[in-house]
Design an enzyme around this catalytic site. Structure first.
Site, PDB file in Angstrom:
ATOM      1  CD1 TRP A 107      -2.226  -2.265   1.450  1.00  4.16           C
ATOM      2  CD2 TRP A 107      -3.001  -1.024  -0.239  1.00  4.16           C
ATOM      3  NE1 TRP A 107      -3.237  -2.977   0.838  1.00  4.16           N
ATOM      4  CE2 TRP A 107      -3.725  -2.241  -0.206  1.00  4.16           C
ATOM      5  CE3 TRP A 107      -3.309  -0.101  -1.238  1.00  4.16           C
ATOM      6  CZ2 TRP A 107      -4.744  -2.545  -1.118  1.00  4.16           C
ATOM      7  CZ3 TRP A 107      -4.316  -0.393  -2.145  1.00  4.16           C
ATOM      8  CH2 TRP A 107      -5.014  -1.602  -2.082  1.00  4.16           C
ATOM      9  CG  ASP A 177      -3.321   4.141   3.937  1.00  5.92           C
ATOM     10  OD1 ASP A 177      -4.435   3.961   4.474  1.00  5.92           O
ATOM     11  OD2 ASP A 177      -2.973   3.585   2.868  1.00  5.92           O
ATOM     12  CE  LYS A 201      -8.938  -1.799   3.611  1.00  7.83           C
ATOM     13  NZ  LYS A 201      -9.048  -3.037   2.831  1.00  7.83           N
TER      14      LYS A 201
END
Ligand code: PMP
Length: 364
Positions: A107, A177, A201
């Site tokens: 990511w 993030d 999530k």
């Protein structure tokens, strides 16, 4: 396979939601607040929806203890969208467009690639050569004097690598993030300039992205920035520069209320610690399973593991899913297995998984 009950769903996102929240959404789906219509069918500017929107923001602010000098934006385009929005909004803060990145997995690597379209993306540290199994010691980071910000991925969803806390950087703003660990533990928001996460999530359905921005970092966007990702424009329009994803916002609001009823972020953190410890203890004590992440930075929300005999992978996945333990296959970029255990995964789900894994090993 067909089930007449809810499974334990270990998917990485979209992920499991609290049954209580789904039941509430079901019960009020056709006739929301006595309006004779669903929340999906009314104007985002109606007083009824605006009340939900305001309450959702207020609950998130309370849960995460977000100080008043931070704006909360509810946007579209996901974390991937913010990978572009962040450099466009922040790089002009530097003399020439530049930012530093700490690369700890797939990511943060993606964030670098996207940022390169807008300026220089300097890799201050990377654990790629070691297979993304750890977080480079901060003393080894080569931070730039002239970077507009430093980007980290607080929890790498694919590798299962998590920062224990935010690094202290001095004056350069930190961008974090938090897509896969938002609301799973107490975070000191004021240590960051920007935090961002998709809802799919730890919160709700896919479609809404939470961006928390220190107010002085808004208003510097590159002229090319799409209006929907210009944070200052969005803030001036209550995140409604275009039609917002009303249903995901409404469900996220229900989840925030659910978290508050459970005991808030502190309780989510306690459960997350308990659930991940159960799995890591089993894995470490087993001769069949192994986790390859440095124990200092193992993720509490995405527990990755491998079967030492990879020939048993198919059997493991088949039998676990037949037992109602779904989506344990690791990301294709990492291989192996992954149990994503976000806030809505009950402790009983992890107990059932641990029992299954013990039994599977005994039979293997
Ligand atoms: N960052 C992290 C850490 C993620 O796990 C994900 C999604 N898996 C993203 C960014 C991308 O989010 P989205 O798909 O919502 O754009």
């Amino acid at each position: 396979m067909s089930f007449d009950r809810r499974i334990y769903n270990f998917a990485a996102g979209p992920a499991t939601l609290p049954s209580e929240v789904l039941e509430q959404a079901r019960d009020e789906l056709l006739n929301w607040q006595g309006l004779g219509a669903s929340v999906m069918e009314i104007s985002h500017r109606s007083k009824e929806f605006m009340a939900v929107y305001e309450k959702t923001l207020a609950d998130l602010r309370e849960l995460m203890r977000i100080p008043n000098d931070y704006e909360i934006l509810l946007l579209q385009g996901g974390g991937i969208g913010q990978n572009a929005a962040i450099p466009m909004n922040l790089m002009p803060l530097a003399k020439k467009p530049k930012a530093d990145f700490v690369v700890t997995g797939i990511w943060s690597e993606k964030s670098v690639k996207e940022a390169q379209k807008y300026g220089e993306a300097h890799i201050a540290a990377s654990s790629q050569a070691q297979g993304f199994r750890s977080i480079p010691d901060q003393r080894t980071w080569t931070l730039s004097e002239d970077a507009a910000y430093v980007h980290i991925c607080a929890n790498e969803t694919i590798g299962g690598v998590e920062f224990a806390g935010f690094p202290k950087l001095g004056k350069t703003p930190l961008v974090a993030d938090i897509s896969s660990n938002i609301l799973s533990k107490a975070m000191n928001v004021s240590e960051c300039g920007v935090l961002f996460a998709g809802a799919q999530k730890n919160i709700g359905p896919a479609g809404v992205t939470i961006v928390i921005v220190r107010k002085d970092l808004m208003g510097h966007a590159m002229p090319i920035t799409p209006s929907i990702w210009d944070w200052a424009k969005e803030a001036a329009n209550q995140s409604m520069f275009n039609t917002p994803p009303t249903f995901p916002i409404y469900v996220s609001g229900l989840v925030f209320e659910w978290i508050k009823r459970q005991g808030g972020v502190e309780e989510m953190e306690r459960r997350s610690q308990l659930k991940s410890n159960m799995l890591y203890e089993l894995i470490d004590g087993s001769s069949l399973y192994e986790n390859r992440v440095d124990p200092m930075c193992r993720s509490r929300t995405n527990v990755t593991f491998f079967l030492k005999d990879e020939g048993l992978n198919a059997e493991f996945l088949e039998q676990s899913s037949a037992a109602g333990l779904a989506a344990l296959r690791g990301h294709k970029a990492a291989g192996g297995m992954r149990a994503s255990i976000y806030n809505a995964m009950p402790i009983a789900g992890v107990e059932t998984l641990v029992e299954f894994m013990r039994e599977f090993e005994r039979r293997a």
